[in-house]
Design an enzyme around this catalytic site. Structure first.
Site, PDB file in Angstrom:
ATOM      1  N   GLU A  28       0.881  -1.168   0.000  1.00  0.00           N
ATOM      2  CA  GLU A  28       0.000   0.000   0.000  1.00  0.00           C
ATOM      3  C   GLU A  28       0.914   1.211   0.000  1.00  0.00           C
ATOM      4  O   GLU A  28       1.396   1.652   1.041  1.00  0.00           O
ATOM      5  CB  GLU A  28      -0.893  -0.021   1.245  1.00  0.00           C
ATOM      6  CG  GLU A  28      -1.916   1.077   1.273  1.00  0.00           C
ATOM      7  CD  GLU A  28      -2.805   0.973   2.501  1.00  0.00           C
ATOM      8  OE1 GLU A  28      -2.434   1.546   3.545  1.00  0.00           O
ATOM      9  OE2 GLU A  28      -3.846   0.302   2.413  1.00  0.00           O
ATOM     10  N   GLN A  46      -2.051  16.224  -6.948  1.00  0.00           N
ATOM     11  CA  GLN A  46      -1.483  15.909  -8.260  1.00  0.00           C
ATOM     12  C   GLN A  46      -0.411  14.843  -8.101  1.00  0.00           C
ATOM     13  O   GLN A  46       0.399  14.898  -7.186  1.00  0.00           O
ATOM     14  CB  GLN A  46      -0.872  17.182  -8.860  1.00  0.00           C
ATOM     15  CG  GLN A  46      -0.250  16.990 -10.225  1.00  0.00           C
ATOM     16  CD  GLN A  46       0.205  18.320 -10.807  1.00  0.00           C
ATOM     17  OE1 GLN A  46      -0.539  19.292 -10.811  1.00  0.00           O
ATOM     18  NE2 GLN A  46       1.427  18.356 -11.301  1.00  0.00           N
ATOM     19  N   ASN A  48       2.770  13.044 -10.227  1.00  0.00           N
ATOM     20  CA  ASN A  48       3.669  13.192 -11.362  1.00  0.00           C
ATOM     21  C   ASN A  48       4.485  11.924 -11.534  1.00  0.00           C
ATOM     22  O   ASN A  48       4.780  11.233 -10.553  1.00  0.00           O
ATOM     23  CB  ASN A  48       4.616  14.382 -11.161  1.00  0.00           C
ATOM     24  CG  ASN A  48       3.893  15.700 -11.087  1.00  0.00           C
ATOM     25  OD1 ASN A  48       2.813  15.865 -11.626  1.00  0.00           O
ATOM     26  ND2 ASN A  48       4.484  16.660 -10.410  1.00  0.00           N
ATOM     27  N   ARG A  59      17.872  15.963 -12.196  1.00  0.00           N
ATOM     28  CA  ARG A  59      16.720  16.866 -12.312  1.00  0.00           C
ATOM     29  C   ARG A  59      16.648  17.692 -11.038  1.00  0.00           C
ATOM     30  O   ARG A  59      16.518  17.155  -9.954  1.00  0.00           O
ATOM     31  CB  ARG A  59      15.436  16.074 -12.517  1.00  0.00           C
ATOM     32  CG  ARG A  59      15.445  15.249 -13.810  1.00  0.00           C
ATOM     33  CD  ARG A  59      14.172  14.416 -13.938  1.00  0.00           C
ATOM     34  NE  ARG A  59      14.217  13.529 -15.070  1.00  0.00           N
ATOM     35  CZ  ARG A  59      13.748  13.824 -16.276  1.00  0.00           C
ATOM     36  NH1 ARG A  59      13.221  15.004 -16.517  1.00  0.00           N
ATOM     37  NH2 ARG A  59      13.818  12.946 -17.251  1.00  0.00           N
ATOM     38  N   HIS A  62      14.546  22.019  -7.836  1.00  0.00           N
ATOM     39  CA  HIS A  62      13.316  22.698  -8.246  1.00  0.00           C
ATOM     40  C   HIS A  62      12.488  23.118  -7.034  1.00  0.00           C
ATOM     41  O   HIS A  62      12.600  22.540  -5.958  1.00  0.00           O
ATOM     42  CB  HIS A  62      12.473  21.785  -9.134  1.00  0.00           C
ATOM     43  CG  HIS A  62      13.166  21.375 -10.394  1.00  0.00           C
ATOM     44  ND1 HIS A  62      12.927  20.174 -11.014  1.00  0.00           N
ATOM     45  CD2 HIS A  62      14.099  22.006 -11.158  1.00  0.00           C
ATOM     46  CE1 HIS A  62      13.678  20.082 -12.105  1.00  0.00           C
ATOM     47  NE2 HIS A  62      14.399  21.186 -12.208  1.00  0.00           N
ATOM     48  N   LYS A  72       5.843  17.367  -1.087  1.00  0.00           N
ATOM     49  CA  LYS A  72       6.022  16.267  -2.036  1.00  0.00           C
ATOM     50  C   LYS A  72       6.263  14.956  -1.298  1.00  0.00           C
ATOM     51  O   LYS A  72       6.865  14.936  -0.230  1.00  0.00           O
ATOM     52  CB  LYS A  72       7.202  16.529  -2.970  1.00  0.00           C
ATOM     53  CG  LYS A  72       6.983  17.678  -3.922  1.00  0.00           C
ATOM     54  CD  LYS A  72       8.161  17.875  -4.842  1.00  0.00           C
ATOM     55  CE  LYS A  72       7.921  19.033  -5.793  1.00  0.00           C
ATOM     56  NZ  LYS A  72       9.100  19.287  -6.640  1.00  0.00           N
ATOM     57  N   HIS A 119      13.978  20.555  -4.238  1.00  0.00           N
ATOM     58  CA  HIS A 119      13.987  19.120  -4.497  1.00  0.00           C
ATOM     59  C   HIS A 119      14.740  18.815  -5.783  1.00  0.00           C
ATOM     60  O   HIS A 119      14.631  19.550  -6.774  1.00  0.00           O
ATOM     61  CB  HIS A 119      12.557  18.587  -4.615  1.00  0.00           C
ATOM     62  CG  HIS A 119      12.515  17.149  -5.007  1.00  0.00           C
ATOM     63  ND1 HIS A 119      12.029  16.722  -6.228  1.00  0.00           N
ATOM     64  CD2 HIS A 119      12.936  16.030  -4.364  1.00  0.00           C
ATOM     65  CE1 HIS A 119      12.127  15.403  -6.296  1.00  0.00           C
ATOM     66  NE2 HIS A 119      12.690  14.965  -5.190  1.00  0.00           N
ATOM     67  N   TYR A 132       5.812  11.036  -7.854  1.00  0.00           N
ATOM     68  CA  TYR A 132       5.681  11.865  -6.661  1.00  0.00           C
ATOM     69  C   TYR A 132       4.331  12.551  -6.614  1.00  0.00           C
ATOM     70  O   TYR A 132       3.749  12.913  -7.624  1.00  0.00           O
ATOM     71  CB  TYR A 132       6.830  12.872  -6.517  1.00  0.00           C
ATOM     72  CG  TYR A 132       7.138  13.748  -7.697  1.00  0.00           C
ATOM     73  CD1 TYR A 132       6.726  15.072  -7.724  1.00  0.00           C
ATOM     74  CD2 TYR A 132       7.873  13.261  -8.769  1.00  0.00           C
ATOM     75  CE1 TYR A 132       7.039  15.903  -8.789  1.00  0.00           C
ATOM     76  CE2 TYR A 132       8.195  14.080  -9.839  1.00  0.00           C
ATOM     77  CZ  TYR A 132       7.767  15.399  -9.849  1.00  0.00           C
ATOM     78  OH  TYR A 132       8.083  16.207 -10.910  1.00  0.00           O
ATOM     79  N   GLU A 143       7.241  28.442 -10.700  1.00  0.00           N
ATOM     80  CA  GLU A 143       8.348  27.490 -10.670  1.00  0.00           C
ATOM     81  C   GLU A 143       9.688  28.197 -10.721  1.00  0.00           C
ATOM     82  O   GLU A 143       9.824  29.296 -11.258  1.00  0.00           O
ATOM     83  CB  GLU A 143       8.233  26.467 -11.803  1.00  0.00           C
ATOM     84  CG  GLU A 143       8.602  26.993 -13.168  1.00  0.00           C
ATOM     85  CD  GLU A 143       8.613  25.918 -14.240  1.00  0.00           C
ATOM     86  OE1 GLU A 143       8.776  24.724 -13.912  1.00  0.00           O
ATOM     87  OE2 GLU A 143       8.462  26.271 -15.408  1.00  0.00           O
ATOM     88  N   LYS A 166      17.209  24.199 -18.865  1.00  0.00           N
ATOM     89  CA  LYS A 166      16.711  24.999 -17.743  1.00  0.00           C
ATOM     90  C   LYS A 166      17.531  24.738 -16.476  1.00  0.00           C
ATOM     91  O   LYS A 166      17.901  25.682 -15.769  1.00  0.00           O
ATOM     92  CB  LYS A 166      15.234  24.685 -17.509  1.00  0.00           C
ATOM     93  CG  LYS A 166      14.600  25.476 -16.396  1.00  0.00           C
ATOM     94  CD  LYS A 166      13.095  25.306 -16.347  1.00  0.00           C
ATOM     95  CE  LYS A 166      12.707  23.902 -15.996  1.00  0.00           C
ATOM     96  NZ  LYS A 166      11.270  23.757 -15.736  1.00  0.00           N
ATOM     97  N   ASP A 167      17.853  23.479 -16.199  1.00  0.00           N
ATOM     98  CA  ASP A 167      18.644  23.157 -15.005  1.00  0.00           C
ATOM     99  C   ASP A 167      20.095  23.608 -15.160  1.00  0.00           C
ATOM    100  O   ASP A 167      20.722  24.041 -14.191  1.00  0.00           O
ATOM    101  CB  ASP A 167      18.578  21.662 -14.696  1.00  0.00           C
ATOM    102  CG  ASP A 167      17.213  21.245 -14.147  1.00  0.00           C
ATOM    103  OD1 ASP A 167      16.426  22.130 -13.746  1.00  0.00           O
ATOM    104  OD2 ASP A 167      16.946  20.030 -14.118  1.00  0.00           O
TER     105      ASP A 167
END
Length: 186
Positions: A28, A46, A48, A59, A62, A72, A119, A132, A143, A166-167
Site C-alpha cells: 500500500e 497531483q 507526477n 533533475r 526545483h 512532495k 527538491h 511523486y 516554478e 533549464k537546469d
C-alpha cells in the site's frame, strides 16, 4: 509503515510494508489515513511520473514559490536514485543544508519533503521511473530552479550529469533570494 527522520526536521522517509508470497509482493504505497497520523492536514492533489532513460540524469533543484509551494512525497518505482531535499526557508537553523536518500524499487522508500524545501534527484542507473505526489497543482508562473552544484550536495559519482537546459542555466544558491520563510513551531 516504517518512518525514519532525516537530519532535516520535517523531512523523513516512509517505507510501506510489503506483503510477499511466491508471486512477488503487494504494498500500500500511500494511505491518506496513515499520512494524517504523520502530518495533519496533508492533501495531495497531483501525481507526477518522471522517466529518465540514462544513468546520471539530474533533475533539479526545483521549487514552486508561495502561494503555490508544494509538499512532495517522492518514490522510485523502477531503478534507483539519490533524492535530495534542501532547506530553503530563510531564518531556519538548517537553511542551505540538505538531506539525501537513496530511493529504489528494491528498498521501497519514499521521501516526504515539506513546503520550503528545494527538491532534486540524480539517477543511479538507466531506466528510472520516479513518481511523486504534490500538495498543489503545477503553476508555471511560480516554478524556479537552483543550480545543482552550487550548494555542496554529495551527488555520488556524478561529475558531468545529463541536465535540461533549464537546469544547466539555473541561478546559484548564493545569488538567489528565497521566497520561503521559516516559521518556528510550524
Amino acid at each position: 509503515m516504517e518512518v525514519e527522520q532525516t537530519q532535516l526536521s520535517g523531512v523523513f522517509t516512509v517505507t510501506p510494508k510489503r506483503f510477499r508470497d511466491e508471486r512477488g509482493w503487494l504494498s500500500e504505497s500511500y494511505s491518506q489515513r496513515a499520512f494524517e497520523d504523520l502530518v495533519a492536514g496533508v492533501q495531495f492533489v497531483q501525481d507526477n511520473h518522471s522517466y529518465s532513460a540514462k544513468a546520471q540524469t539530474l533533475r533539479g533543484l526545483h521549487y514552486q514559490s508561495p502561494p503555490h509551494d508544494q509538499i512532495k512525497l517522492v518514490g522510485c518505482v523502477t531503478g534507483s536514485i539519490i533524492d535530495v531535499a534542501v532547506d530553503a526557508r530563510r531564518g531556519s537553523p538548517t537553511y542551505g543544508e540538505s538531506a539525501s536518500v537513496i530511493l529504489s524499487r528494491e528498498n521501497g522508500k519514499y521521501l516526504f519533503i515539506p513546503k520550503g524545501f528545494l527538491h532534486g534527484f540524480v539517477t543511479l542507473e538507466d531506466g528510472c521511473d520516479v513518481v511523486y505526489k504534490c500538495s498543489d497543482f503545477y503553476a508555471p508562473q511560480a516554478e524556479g530552479g537552483i543550480l545543482w552544484n552550487s550548494i555542496g550536495i554529495d551527488w555520488g559519482d556524478v561529475s558531468d550529469p545529463i541536465l535540461s537546459e533549464k537546469d544547466r542555466d539555473a541561478i546559484s544558491f548564493q545569488d538567489w533570494s528565497s521566497p520561503f520563510d521559516f516559521e518556528a513551531g510550524a
